[in-house]
Design an enzyme around this catalytic site. Structure first.
Site, PDB file in Angstrom:
ATOM      1  N   ARG A   1     -42.946   2.421 -28.779  1.00  0.00           N
ATOM      2  CA  ARG A   1     -41.963   3.107 -27.487  1.00  0.00           C
ATOM      3  C   ARG A   1     -40.880   2.069 -27.350  1.00  0.00           C
ATOM      4  O   ARG A   1     -39.882   2.654 -26.910  1.00  0.00           O
ATOM      5  CB  ARG A   1     -42.746   2.630 -26.103  1.00  0.00           C
ATOM      6  CG  ARG A   1     -44.115   3.501 -26.139  1.00  0.00           C
ATOM      7  CD  ARG A   1     -44.706   3.664 -24.715  1.00  0.00           C
ATOM      8  NE  ARG A   1     -45.062   2.447 -24.125  1.00  0.00           N
ATOM      9  CZ  ARG A   1     -45.711   2.391 -22.985  1.00  0.00           C
ATOM     10  NH1 ARG A   1     -45.920   3.348 -22.229  1.00  0.00           N
ATOM     11  NH2 ARG A   1     -45.953   0.994 -22.525  1.00  0.00           N
TER      12      ARG A   1
ATOM     13  N   CYS B   1     -45.670  10.408 -20.807  1.00  0.00           N
ATOM     14  CA  CYS B   1     -46.128   9.473 -21.953  1.00  0.00           C
ATOM     15  C   CYS B   1     -45.106   8.377 -22.157  1.00  0.00           C
ATOM     16  O   CYS B   1     -45.692   7.279 -22.139  1.00  0.00           O
ATOM     17  CB  CYS B   1     -46.541  10.232 -22.832  1.00  0.00           C
ATOM     18  SG  CYS B   1     -47.739  11.486 -22.842  1.00  0.00           S
ATOM     19  N   HIS B   2     -43.931   8.748 -22.461  1.00  0.00           N
ATOM     20  CA  HIS B   2     -42.939   7.651 -22.842  1.00  0.00           C
ATOM     21  C   HIS B   2     -41.609   7.754 -21.990  1.00  0.00           C
ATOM     22  O   HIS B   2     -40.625   7.028 -22.474  1.00  0.00           O
ATOM     23  CB  HIS B   2     -42.669   7.790 -24.255  1.00  0.00           C
ATOM     24  CG  HIS B   2     -43.940   7.667 -25.143  1.00  0.00           C
ATOM     25  ND1 HIS B   2     -44.466   8.880 -25.619  1.00  0.00           N
ATOM     26  CD2 HIS B   2     -44.655   6.690 -25.327  1.00  0.00           C
ATOM     27  CE1 HIS B   2     -45.936   8.300 -26.241  1.00  0.00           C
ATOM     28  NE2 HIS B   2     -45.820   7.093 -26.009  1.00  0.00           N
ATOM     29  N   GLY B   3     -41.544   8.707 -20.969  1.00  0.00           N
ATOM     30  CA  GLY B   3     -40.352   8.583 -19.905  1.00  0.00           C
ATOM     31  C   GLY B   3     -39.025   9.241 -20.415  1.00  0.00           C
ATOM     32  O   GLY B   3     -38.304   8.737 -20.264  1.00  0.00           O
TER      33      GLY B   3
ATOM     34  N   TYR C   1     -48.440   0.170 -30.154  1.00  0.00           N
ATOM     35  CA  TYR C   1     -48.025   1.303 -29.367  1.00  0.00           C
ATOM     36  C   TYR C   1     -46.782   0.697 -28.559  1.00  0.00           C
ATOM     37  O   TYR C   1     -45.844   1.418 -28.501  1.00  0.00           O
ATOM     38  CB  TYR C   1     -49.274   1.537 -28.405  1.00  0.00           C
ATOM     39  CG  TYR C   1     -48.960   2.935 -27.626  1.00  0.00           C
ATOM     40  CD1 TYR C   1     -48.785   4.080 -28.162  1.00  0.00           C
ATOM     41  CD2 TYR C   1     -48.699   2.580 -26.198  1.00  0.00           C
ATOM     42  CE1 TYR C   1     -48.401   5.125 -27.418  1.00  0.00           C
ATOM     43  CE2 TYR C   1     -48.488   3.943 -25.462  1.00  0.00           C
ATOM     44  CZ  TYR C   1     -48.737   5.193 -25.969  1.00  0.00           C
ATOM     45  OH  TYR C   1     -48.154   6.348 -25.128  1.00  0.00           O
TER      46      TYR C   1
END
Lengths: 429, 180
Positions: free
Chosen positions: A299, B144-146, A295
């Site tokens: 990201r 979640c991921h900015g 993960y």
């Protein structure tokens, strides 16, 4: 295998069976007589631990399926029903959910053992590749299983992970709708995930059978990485390794039991005790711990690479992180199998292990500040290790001298009297 | 047993009747397998009951200026935001060169209804629902991921590649909108 079957049917019935389906002969050859290097250390017991865990997950899973309802309006309550009302359900459900974590803990140790001792090198490439396939199947199965309780984390994990497919250009969206059975994650998705979550463990069991078959053709690798040269290097699998594996399984069950009985929810997320709501995302969503390193890689790519946008880039690196494992047998150019005899490799290897743990931490940290930069560095090292370090190190490194045989390496560490006893054999690691 | 002349005939390189039948039978079999496989895959696609919900009408009269609601369309959450004059001015003032996915504010609203911003509420990164009235650009922030979106729902910062997606919609009247 270069050994003859020692099976002699004991009576007329056994003889009758042996002439028609030699299953007893086969079992004796592969489960008892199978010649195993006598210097295997406890890192080698994780194969048996994993087989045990697969059994635990299948048995508890079948039982849970008798009480679970795969429907968006009933699934969440049916899991609570299992935990509160079903006889022993609290423990059975906890064994299954924490069992997934224990399963992954064991598989990571098993894989890291393979990476350290060069277990993937010729003639065991197919054995390794089958192992990577099992890992991919495990990831898929665990992900689908996590969706079934239909809590907030379940729902948003399903949304985020299926969206990964949507990153594929042109065909991404039609495939996404095909996967979900709708425009969003909904009842159709839950139903098919339940169906596949039930199916895949049996597919895993089938690939495990191939994995063990591919193991029994060349035989086990061992901590020295020197191949078996004579029958003096081996002991029969039973009773030497059946007992050692059984002991390891018992020890492994101690932390497992602690999680089940004392902290069944410690590895989960409180948000998953809120029923799925497609209108609100929890403020901080993270996957289960065993997916965190991958993960973090997903990201880490928050920038466009030429014409590839950041979303597709993240997906490519995410998939690449697992796909690269398939090529490890050919990326590692060193002639020496075991890391114990590779002085420079050891540094890069342990840095890789630490880096993997760091990635797990970063996967759980919010995507801001220093964590963003660290994720990029850690992702870079993950790929550098496989694509640059392993290919080049084999050319430049001078390995330490190898023992001429397994027996020699064992005797070197033991007193002459105990040398022949595998129970006293020390490991080189 | 084959005679000398029969052997010579079988060794001939040109494809015979048997080769043709072999390939033809294989081809028919492959078409049959594909024909059986397709329905088994196609059953995974959205079914009739999902497709039947493809269009909805929504009454805007209850939404005050500065307020937004999340409604459901085709199972997806949809933001309906009644923007303030300040938000509209801010969105219109952004130069296109600042944008990752360049779109003017006019392209993202309907003429005469600039105060209404209607968009699918899934972050274009991996589908989380962004939080309203937050982030660095007075718009939405995805936890979640900015990813940060501005007051026109355009991506400004973070991993999302595109602006928040606009569903197909039209104004039936000043207060009634048809989505889908």
């Amino acid at each position: 295998m270069a050994h003859e079957s020692s099976y002699v049917p004991g009576n007329a019935v056994e003889k009758w069976i042996d002439d028609r389906l030699p299953i007893i002969r086969w079992s004796k050859e592969h489960l008892m007589d199978y010649p195993t290097p006598k210097n295997l250390n406890y890192w080698w017991t994780f194969g048996a631990i994993l087989a045990f865990m697969l059994g635990v997950q299948i048995v508890t899973g079948i039982v849970l399926a008798m009480h679970y309802t795969p429907h968006v309006s009933l699934a969440f309550d049916s899991v609570e029903h299992i935990r509160r009302d079903v006889n022993g359900g609290r423990v059975i459900q906890a064994v299954h959910t924490t069992g997934a974590s224990m399963f992954f803990a064991a598989v990571y140790i098993h894989m890291f053992r393979g990476l350290y001792f060069g277990s993937y090198k010729a003639p065991r490439e197919i054995l390794w590749i089958l192992g990577v396939i099992i890992f991919v199947l495990m990831v898929t199965t665990a992900f689908m299983g996590y969706v079934l309780p239909w809590g907030q984390m379940s729902f948003w994990a399903a949304t985020v992970i299926t969206n990964i497919v949507g990153a594929i250009p042109v065909i991404g969206n039609p495939i996404l709708e095909l996967l979900r059975g709708g425009f969003a994650v909904d009842n159709a998705t839950l139903n098919r995930f339940f169906s596949l979550h039930y199916l895949l463990p049996f597919v895993i069991a089938a690939v495990v059978a191939l994995h063990i078959w591919a193991l029994h053709v060349p035989g086990n690798s061992n901590p020295t990485g020197v191949e078996v040269k004579s029958s003096r290097d081996t002991v029969p699998f039973h009773p030497y390794y059946t007992m050692k594996d059984l002991f390891a399984i018992v020890v492994f069950c101690i932390p497992f039991a602690w999680f089940v009985f004392f902290a069944p929810d410690i590895l989960g997320h409180p948000d998953n005790y809120i029923m799925a709501n497609s209108q609100v995302t929890p403020t901080h969503i993270v996957p289960e711990w065993y997916f965190l390193p991958f993960y973090a890689i997903l990201r880490a790519i928050d920038f466009n690479i030429f014409f590839i946008d950041s979303k597709l880039g993240g997906v490519i690196f995410f998939a690449g992180a697992i796909l690269v494992l398939f090529f490890v047998p050919w990326l590692d150019t060193s002639k020496v199998r075991s890391g114990s005899f590779r002085p420079i490799f050891k540094w890069f290897y342990w840095l890789f292990v630490a880096n993997f743990v760091l990635l797990a931490y970063l996967g759980s940290a919010p995507a801001e500040g220093i964590f963003v930069l660290l994720s990029k560095i850690a992702t870079a090292y993950y790929f550098i290790y496989f694509l640059i370090v392993l290919p080049l190190l084999g050319r430049f490194e001078t390995p330490r001298e190898l023992p001429t045989s397994i027996s020699e390496s064992v005797l070197k560490h033991s007193t002459p009297v105990g040398g022949a006893d595998p129970a006293l054999a020390k490991t080189t690691h | 047993m084959a005679t000398q002349s029969n052997l010579a005939h079988q060794d001939a390189p040109q494809p015979g009747r048997r080769d043709f039948l072999y390939i033809a039978a294989g081809a028919v079999g492959a078409v049959g397998v594909a024909g059986v496989t397709w329905p088994l895959i196609n059953q995974l696609n959205p079914d009739a009951s999902v497709l039947a919900l493809a269009s909805i009408e929504f009454d805007l009269s209850g939404i005050e200026e500065g307020q937004s609601v999340t409604i459901k369309w085709r199972g997806l959450p949809v933001f309906v935001r009644h923007r303030t004059a300040a938000e509209i001015a801010e969105a219109q003032a952004v130069p296109l060169s600042d944008l990752k996915d360049p779109e003017t504010d006019e392209q993202r609203t309907k003429p005469g209804h600039e105060q209404w911003l209607i968009m699918i509420a899934n972050c274009t990164h991996l589908g989380c629902v962004p939080v309203g009235e937050s982030g660095d650009f007075d718009g939405w922030f995805c936890p979640c991921h900015g990813s940060h979106y501005d007051s026109a729902g355009r991506i400004r910062k973070g991993p999302a590649p595109k602006n928040l997606v606009l569903p197909p919609y039209e104004f039936v009247s000043d207060t009634l909108v048809k989505i889908g």
